[in-house]
Design a protein around this motif. Structure first.
Motif, PDB file in Angstrom:
ATOM      1  N   ALA A   1     -24.903 -27.479  -5.706  1.00  0.00           N
ATOM      2  CA  ALA A   1     -25.823 -28.578  -6.029  1.00  0.00           C
ATOM      3  C   ALA A   1     -25.077 -29.808  -6.524  1.00  0.00           C
ATOM      4  CB  ALA A   1     -26.824 -28.116  -7.075  1.00  0.00           C
ATOM      5  N   LYS A   2     -23.896 -29.584  -7.097  1.00  0.00           N
ATOM      6  CA  LYS A   2     -23.098 -30.695  -7.616  1.00  0.00           C
ATOM      7  C   LYS A   2     -21.885 -31.005  -6.738  1.00  0.00           C
ATOM      8  CE  LYS A   2     -24.323 -29.872 -12.465  1.00  0.00           C
ATOM      9  NZ  LYS A   2     -23.806 -29.597 -13.836  1.00  0.00           N
ATOM     10  N   ASN A   3     -21.769 -30.305  -5.603  1.00  0.00           N
ATOM     11  CA  ASN A   3     -20.599 -30.503  -4.725  1.00  0.00           C
ATOM     12  C   ASN A   3     -19.293 -30.382  -5.503  1.00  0.00           C
ATOM     13  OD1 ASN A   3     -22.359 -30.968  -2.629  1.00  0.00           O
ATOM     14  ND2 ASN A   3     -21.420 -32.877  -1.971  1.00  0.00           N
ATOM     15  N   THR A   4     -19.206 -29.397  -6.351  1.00  0.00           N
ATOM     16  CA  THR A   4     -18.056 -29.269  -7.240  1.00  0.00           C
ATOM     17  C   THR A   4     -17.544 -27.840  -7.263  1.00  0.00           C
ATOM     18  OG1 THR A   4     -18.881 -31.067  -8.643  1.00  0.00           O
ATOM     19  CG2 THR A   4     -17.231 -29.624  -9.604  1.00  0.00           C
ATOM     20  N   VAL A   5     -16.232 -27.724  -7.293  1.00  0.00           N
ATOM     21  CA  VAL A   5     -15.585 -26.434  -7.475  1.00  0.00           C
ATOM     22  C   VAL A   5     -14.781 -26.502  -8.772  1.00  0.00           C
ATOM     23  CG1 VAL A   5     -13.566 -27.042  -6.078  1.00  0.00           C
ATOM     24  CG2 VAL A   5     -14.189 -24.640  -6.375  1.00  0.00           C
ATOM     25  N   TYR A   6     -14.737 -25.390  -9.459  1.00  0.00           N
ATOM     26  CA  TYR A   6     -14.089 -25.330 -10.764  1.00  0.00           C
ATOM     27  C   TYR A   6     -12.974 -24.294 -10.772  1.00  0.00           C
ATOM     28  CZ  TYR A   6     -18.508 -27.550 -12.095  1.00  0.00           C
ATOM     29  OH  TYR A   6     -19.591 -28.393 -12.173  1.00  0.00           O
ATOM     30  N   LEU A   7     -12.045 -24.489 -11.682  1.00  0.00           N
ATOM     31  CA  LEU A   7     -11.038 -23.473 -11.957  1.00  0.00           C
ATOM     32  C   LEU A   7     -10.931 -23.339 -13.471  1.00  0.00           C
ATOM     33  CD1 LEU A   7      -8.965 -21.558 -10.600  1.00  0.00           C
ATOM     34  CD2 LEU A   7      -7.232 -23.307 -11.116  1.00  0.00           C
ATOM     35  N   GLN A   8     -11.422 -22.226 -13.979  1.00  0.00           N
ATOM     36  CA  GLN A   8     -11.320 -21.929 -15.397  1.00  0.00           C
ATOM     37  C   GLN A   8     -10.012 -21.188 -15.629  1.00  0.00           C
ATOM     38  OE1 GLN A   8     -13.764 -22.568 -18.043  1.00  0.00           O
ATOM     39  NE2 GLN A   8     -11.952 -22.077 -19.254  1.00  0.00           N
ATOM     40  N   ILE A   9      -9.214 -21.689 -16.555  1.00  0.00           N
ATOM     41  CA  ILE A   9      -7.909 -21.090 -16.826  1.00  0.00           C
ATOM     42  C   ILE A   9      -7.866 -20.668 -18.286  1.00  0.00           C
ATOM     43  CG2 ILE A   9      -5.429 -21.382 -16.694  1.00  0.00           C
ATOM     44  CD1 ILE A   9      -5.881 -23.788 -14.870  1.00  0.00           C
ATOM     45  N   LEU A  10      -7.595 -19.413 -18.514  1.00  0.00           N
ATOM     46  CA  LEU A  10      -7.496 -18.874 -19.868  1.00  0.00           C
ATOM     47  C   LEU A  10      -6.057 -18.457 -20.158  1.00  0.00           C
ATOM     48  CD1 LEU A  10     -10.642 -16.547 -19.837  1.00  0.00           C
ATOM     49  CD2 LEU A  10     -10.504 -18.917 -20.590  1.00  0.00           C
ATOM     50  N   SER A  11      -5.770 -18.332 -21.454  1.00  0.00           N
ATOM     51  CA  SER A  11      -4.465 -17.819 -21.894  1.00  0.00           C
ATOM     52  C   SER A  11      -3.314 -18.503 -21.163  1.00  0.00           C
ATOM     53  CB  SER A  11      -4.401 -16.296 -21.672  1.00  0.00           C
ATOM     54  OG  SER A  11      -5.436 -15.646 -22.363  1.00  0.00           O
ATOM     55  N   LEU A  12      -3.316 -19.818 -21.204  1.00  0.00           N
ATOM     56  CA  LEU A  12      -2.313 -20.587 -20.463  1.00  0.00           C
ATOM     57  C   LEU A  12      -0.905 -20.238 -20.912  1.00  0.00           C
ATOM     58  CD1 LEU A  12      -4.292 -23.873 -20.268  1.00  0.00           C
ATOM     59  CD2 LEU A  12      -3.004 -22.933 -18.341  1.00  0.00           C
ATOM     60  N   LYS A  13      -0.006 -20.199 -19.926  1.00  0.00           N
ATOM     61  CA  LYS A  13       1.399 -19.910 -20.148  1.00  0.00           C
ATOM     62  C   LYS A  13       2.228 -21.098 -19.676  1.00  0.00           C
ATOM     63  CE  LYS A  13       0.527 -15.059 -18.908  1.00  0.00           C
ATOM     64  NZ  LYS A  13       0.930 -13.948 -18.002  1.00  0.00           N
ATOM     65  N   SER A  14       3.442 -21.161 -20.158  1.00  0.00           N
ATOM     66  CA  SER A  14       4.307 -22.271 -19.750  1.00  0.00           C
ATOM     67  C   SER A  14       4.498 -22.295 -18.235  1.00  0.00           C
ATOM     68  CB  SER A  14       5.653 -22.178 -20.452  1.00  0.00           C
ATOM     69  OG  SER A  14       6.284 -20.942 -20.163  1.00  0.00           O
ATOM     70  N   GLU A  15       4.508 -21.117 -17.630  1.00  0.00           N
ATOM     71  CA  GLU A  15       4.694 -21.061 -16.174  1.00  0.00           C
ATOM     72  C   GLU A  15       3.477 -21.542 -15.387  1.00  0.00           C
ATOM     73  OE1 GLU A  15       5.230 -18.563 -18.362  1.00  0.00           O
ATOM     74  OE2 GLU A  15       4.648 -16.619 -17.502  1.00  0.00           O
TER      75      GLU A  15
END
Length: 122
Positions: free
Chosen positions: A74-88
């Motif tokens: 409906a919003k023409n949008t894709v998301y990427l949820q990122i948890l526990s981010l690492k330096s890599e």
């Protein structure tokens, strides 16, 4: 061609989280497979996650359990949820669209955004 605009990147401490967004133009967004790729400094671009037109998902082994791809047609949008981010995870993250309903390799994708930079550092 689909126009894609990413947002949501930034500087985050290790262990933090982010949600990246990719807004797409066009009235047939719901027909496209979508994906997130990333390119770290000095590295080749790599596929992170894909989502089909029916919302089936695929993840690279390196991000399974921490990354979640989703779409809001409906919003023409894709998301990427990122948890526990690492330096890599530090990289430029790119959104991509495919005219195929299911796509899992980079050559299947026809349209690319300009990227949003994610830096993970304390």
């Amino acid at each position: 061609q689909v126009q894609l605009v990413e947002s949501g990147g930034g500087l985050v401490q290790p262990g933090g989280s982010l949600r990246l967004s990719c807004a797409a133009s066009g009235r047939t967004f719901n027909h496209y497979a979508m994906a997130w790729f990333r390119q770290a400094p000095g590295e080749q671009r790599e596929l992170v996650a894909t989502i089909s037109s029916s919302s089936s998902t695929y993840y690279a082994d390196s991000v399974k359990g921490r990354f979640t791809i989703s779409r809001d047609n409906a919003k023409n949008t894709v998301y990427l949820q990122i948890l526990s981010l690492k330096s890599e995870d530090t990289a430029v993250y790119y959104c991509a669209a495919s005219y195929l309903s299911i796509a899992t390799i980079d050559t299947d994708f026809n349209s690319w955004g300009q990227g949003t930079r994610v830096t993970v550092s304390s």
